[in-house]
Design an enzyme around this catalytic site. Structure first.
Site, short mmCIF file in Angstrom:
data_model
loop_
_atom_site.label_atom_id
_atom_site.label_comp_id
_atom_site.label_asym_id
_atom_site.label_seq_id
_atom_site.Cartn_x
_atom_site.Cartn_y
_atom_site.Cartn_z
N SER A 158 0.84 -1.19 0.00
CA SER A 158 0.00 0.00 0.00
C SER A 158 0.88 1.24 0.00
O SER A 158 1.82 1.35 0.79
CB SER A 158 -0.88 -0.02 1.25
OG SER A 158 -1.41 1.25 1.47
N ASN A 187 0.28 4.27 0.89
CA ASN A 187 0.04 5.38 1.82
C ASN A 187 0.18 4.98 3.28
O ASN A 187 -0.40 5.61 4.15
CB ASN A 187 -1.31 6.03 1.52
CG ASN A 187 -2.39 5.00 1.30
OD1 ASN A 187 -2.51 4.10 2.10
ND2 ASN A 187 -3.13 5.12 0.23
#
Ligand SMILES: Cc1cc2nc3c(=O)[nH]c(=O)nc-3n(C[C@H](O)[C@H](O)[C@H](O)COP(=O)(O)O)c2cc1C
Length: 362
Positions: free
Chosen positions: A185, A187
């Protein structure tokens, strides 16, 4: 049949993206016909039968709230999650999801919001009798960002990742046919560097696979396959080369701990050019059309590196059936999408499933 997607689509798109997503999911829970009968093009891998080769990508249904409605959209399989062991609100920045309409893309910086595995298990139990049995579920799992942040050392971080993934696999195994580990991911600070940690295969994936084997032995069934979700770029945010991708996945393949990959997650590299307003410390990720080229390139490289019996799922920037066909031609066994669904609706799922019926399997 009334085209409910068109009918509600205009209304949904007037709302800010996160609100629109919540409304879309509520509509999926209503007992209304959403799409014509699903396309049948069955594909079998390790005794798992997929109704067709188009799946729903992770992130759309993080808490497995609308699986029945999503099955009615015609998907061949559904990946829910990323599920975390404990609830998490995600990043505090707003907005965390932005439509980039001209590019047919989304920018997101949600940061792993999850209602936690206990809620997800309850949701899965509640839908058990109404879910179609020929749409396999895939559980996407990840470590809790707050717990990683609190870790004092890198090796403590690895211990936490293993403990959390072990807990998640125990809880979710009864409901799914395979698991995807998400360490890509864009973020969640820390996550991607963990993916590249030299000890990740030995200290996380080897014991996790052993845990899956012990679950299978206790239940006298087959071990659930374990897949890794890849980012579209390497640790330096450069596009993958055969050797950089090999460095990442070869230790896992050599020790036999992963059974395949999902390529790819969204791209933090593309954020700087397409969404310059992104917070500096949280670049977020771009999904949708601009991602297609690098996801396809990653699939092509992964096919060269993976053993031929591994499962390769292509994901990233599929907005037409030709895009999906290109993934299969590049070596993917299955495809999945998220952003294309937001811009084109469930009609796209059907169009892709029909197009893939014509494409020869490897
Ligand atoms: C809003 C949003 C949330 C996402 N959340 C997750 C997630 O929780 N876990 C994950 O593995 N991927 C997540 N993704 C990535 C998608 O699963 C997919 O890999 C990526 O969006 C590329 O596919 P697409 O271009 O078809 O959207 C998310 C994507 C978006 C747009």
């Amino acid at each position: 049949m009334i085209d409910y997607f068109k009918f509600f689509g205009h209304l949904i798109r007037l709302l800010p993206p996160e609100g629109a997503h919540r409304l879309g999911q509520s509509l999926l829970r209503l007992p209304i016909p959403l799409a014509p009968a699903p396309v049948s093009d069955s594909f079998t891998w390790k005794s798992i039968e997929f109704r067709n080769r188009v799946g729903l990508a992770a992130g759309f249904d993080k808490d497995a709230e609308s699986i029945v409605g999503e099955s009615r959209l015609g998907f061949g399989y559904i990946e829910f999650g990323t599920v975390l062991a404990q609830p998490h609100l995600g990043n505090a920045v707003r907005p965390r999801l932005v439509r980039l309409k001209r590019e047919s893309a989304l920018w997101n910086c949600l940061g792993f919001p999850s209602r936690g595995v206990h809620v997800v298990v309850n949701n899965l139990r509640a839908s058990e009798t109404s879910r179609p049995s020929n749409v396999p579920l895939v559980a996407n799992i990840g470590p809790h960002p707050a717990r990683l942040k609190a870790a004092a050392t890198e090796s403590h971080c690895l211990e936490i990742v293993l403990a959390e993934l072990t807990e998640l696999t125990t809880a979710l195994s009864p409901f799914c046919k395979m698991l995807v580990v998400n360490l890509s991911s864009p973020n969640t600070p820390v996550l991607r560097s963990l993916l590249h940690h030299p000890k990740i295969a030995r200290e996380v994936f080897v014991p996790l696979r052993r845990h899956l084997l012990s679950i299978a032995e206790a239940k006298k069934c087959q071990r659930l396959p374990l897949l890794l979700k890849l980012p579209p770029e390497d640790i330096n945010r450069e596009e993958w080369t055969e050797s950089s991708l090999q460095r990442l996945i070869s230790p896992m393949i050599e020790s036999g701990v992963i059974d395949g990959v999902v390529a790819t997650n969204s791209s933090p590299k593309l954020s700087s050019s397409l969404y310059p307003n992104a917070p500096r410390d949280l670049p977020g990720g771009i999904s949708g059309k601009p991602l297609l080229v690098r996801s396809l390139a990653t699939v092509e490289l992964a096919r060269k590196i993976l053993p031929s019996d591994s499962l390769l799922i292509g994901c990233g920037g599929i907005t037409t059936s030709d895009d999906a066909v290109a993934f299969i031609r590049a070596g993917a066994d299955l495809v999945q999408l998220y952003t294309g669904l937001v811009y084109h609706g469930p009609q796209l799922v059907r169009a892709i499933a029909i197009a893939l019926r014509m494409v020869n399997r490897r």
